[in-house]
Write a protein that holds these residues in place. Structure first.
Motif, mmCIF file in Angstrom:
data_model
loop_
_atom_site.group_PDB
_atom_site.id
_atom_site.type_symbol
_atom_site.label_atom_id
_atom_site.label_comp_id
_atom_site.label_asym_id
_atom_site.label_seq_id
_atom_site.Cartn_x
_atom_site.Cartn_y
_atom_site.Cartn_z
ATOM 1 N N ARG A 165 -0.777 3.486 6.530
ATOM 2 C CA ARG A 165 -2.006 4.241 6.330
ATOM 3 C C ARG A 165 -1.678 5.712 6.063
ATOM 4 N NH1 ARG A 165 -5.241 3.270 11.775
ATOM 5 N NH2 ARG A 165 -3.318 4.254 12.518
ATOM 6 N N SER A 167 -2.075 9.521 6.544
ATOM 7 C CA SER A 167 -2.516 10.291 7.707
ATOM 8 C C SER A 167 -2.793 11.736 7.296
ATOM 9 C CB SER A 167 -1.471 10.231 8.821
ATOM 10 O OG SER A 167 -0.195 10.668 8.348
ATOM 11 N N GLU A 186 -8.249 7.333 8.165
ATOM 12 C CA GLU A 186 -8.228 6.900 9.562
ATOM 13 C C GLU A 186 -6.781 6.683 9.992
ATOM 14 O OE1 GLU A 186 -9.829 3.284 12.470
ATOM 15 O OE2 GLU A 186 -10.675 3.558 10.464
ATOM 16 N N ALA A 187 -6.309 7.512 10.889
ATOM 17 C CA ALA A 187 -4.937 7.445 11.407
ATOM 18 C C ALA A 187 -4.847 8.459 12.537
ATOM 19 C CB ALA A 187 -3.913 7.759 10.310
ATOM 20 N N GLN A 212 -12.073 6.086 7.057
ATOM 21 C CA GLN A 212 -11.606 4.722 6.832
ATOM 22 C C GLN A 212 -10.107 4.724 6.553
ATOM 23 O OE1 GLN A 212 -13.840 3.631 3.172
ATOM 24 N NE2 GLN A 212 -11.831 3.374 2.201
ATOM 25 N N GLU A 213 -9.485 3.598 6.745
ATOM 26 C CA GLU A 213 -8.072 3.462 6.437
ATOM 27 C C GLU A 213 -7.867 3.535 4.928
ATOM 28 O OE1 GLU A 213 -6.680 -0.128 8.248
ATOM 29 O OE2 GLU A 213 -6.711 0.736 10.274
ATOM 30 N N ARG A 215 -4.653 3.248 2.174
ATOM 31 C CA ARG A 215 -3.251 2.913 1.950
ATOM 32 C C ARG A 215 -2.910 3.129 0.480
ATOM 33 N NH1 ARG A 215 -5.023 -0.567 6.000
ATOM 34 N NH2 ARG A 215 -3.557 -0.792 7.762
#
Length: 267
Positions: A165, A167, A186-187, A212-213, A215
């Motif tokens: 994820r 950060s 989200e991290a 939200q995550e 990636r």
């Protein structure tokens, strides 16, 4: 010639007082841009210093003392400047001293700064900071990964955690745009004061935002990306790793509008 200062607990610091701090790493800080002798998000800077002191030292300087020390530093300098306030233990590093010793405050001022114009290209690096919620000093990894990124043809680096994820950046928070809403990763991260100011002003302006995550495979579905810190609420990012990011002038405009909606206050 503008006058900039290094103050320890509100007084000019001597070389003897500064020498033990030259390479000390058990401390935390907050950095801010002062304009017209006033500061955006002053309450957030005070909160940061207080909570980090409780985490590291078990006690914190009262807000009124911190404000007094900030005022003294501003009094002898130009109206526009950069300011860093660092809290450190008077007993030094590598000691198990408890919370019975009050921490010290070092205030440094220097020329005002606005950060790079961008757009930036960010390398993707797996890295997780220790105590990510604390803005602590002595983080060799940040400069190391910045230099590695520049050596590979990038401008800076964006970190992903062990779960892949996004950060934060080396000295930045990350923010993304989906075309209508601001997306915060989200991290485990440091919530920057600029980030916190922008978030509360986006709420007041009615601009959608969510956490939200995110990636690397998610990047092609996003409509923009920026980095932000105490210098600026948004530097455009045009590439992350090998993925080009679209220009998003409306995204940059709304971030800057939120930032400028926050009033500056005097310490």
């Amino acid at each position: 010639m503008p006058s900039f200062v290094v103050h320890r607990n509100g007084q000019a610091a001597s070389a003897a007082e500064l020498a033990p701090l030259a390479f000390a790493g058990y401390a935390h800080f907050t950095a801010m841009q002062v304009r017209g002798s006033r500061i955006r998000g002053l309450d957030l800077h005070l909160d940061r210093l207080r909570s980090a002191s409780m985490e590291l030292f078990g006690r914190a300087l009262p807000d009124d003392r911190v404000r007094t020390f900030l005022r003294e530093a501003l009094r002898v300098g130009p109206a526009d400047l950069s300011l860093t306030a660092t809290v450190y233990p008077s007993e030094g590093e590598f000691t198990a001293a408890g919370a019975d010793v009050e921490p010290e405050l070092l205030v440094r001022t220097g020329p005002a700064a606005d950060g790079p114009q961008g757009p930036l290209a960010l390398a993707v690096v797996e890295h997780e900071r220790v105590l990510p919620a604390v803005k602590h000093v002595g983080e060799v990894a940040k400069t190391y990964f910045l230099r590695q990124a520049v050596g590979q043809g990038f401008d800076d680096a964006a970190f992903v955690d062990r779960r892949g994820r996004f950060s934060e950046g080396t000295i930045w928070n990350l923010a993304f745009w989906d075309g209508t809403a601001v997306v915060w990763p989200e991290a485990e991260i440091l919530i920057g004061t600029t980030m916190a100011v922008v978030r509360r002003q986006l709420d007041r302006l009615g601009v959608p935002q969510r956490v939200q995550e995110v990636r690397p495979p998610d990047l092609p579905r996003l409509a923009g990306a920026v980095v932000m810190n105490s210098w600026t609420p948004g530097v455009p990012v045009h590439r992350i790793g090998s993925v080009p990011m679209p220009a998003a002038p409306s995204f940059h405009e709304v971030l800057h509008r939120a930032w400028h909606a926050e009033p500056r206050t005097a310490p």
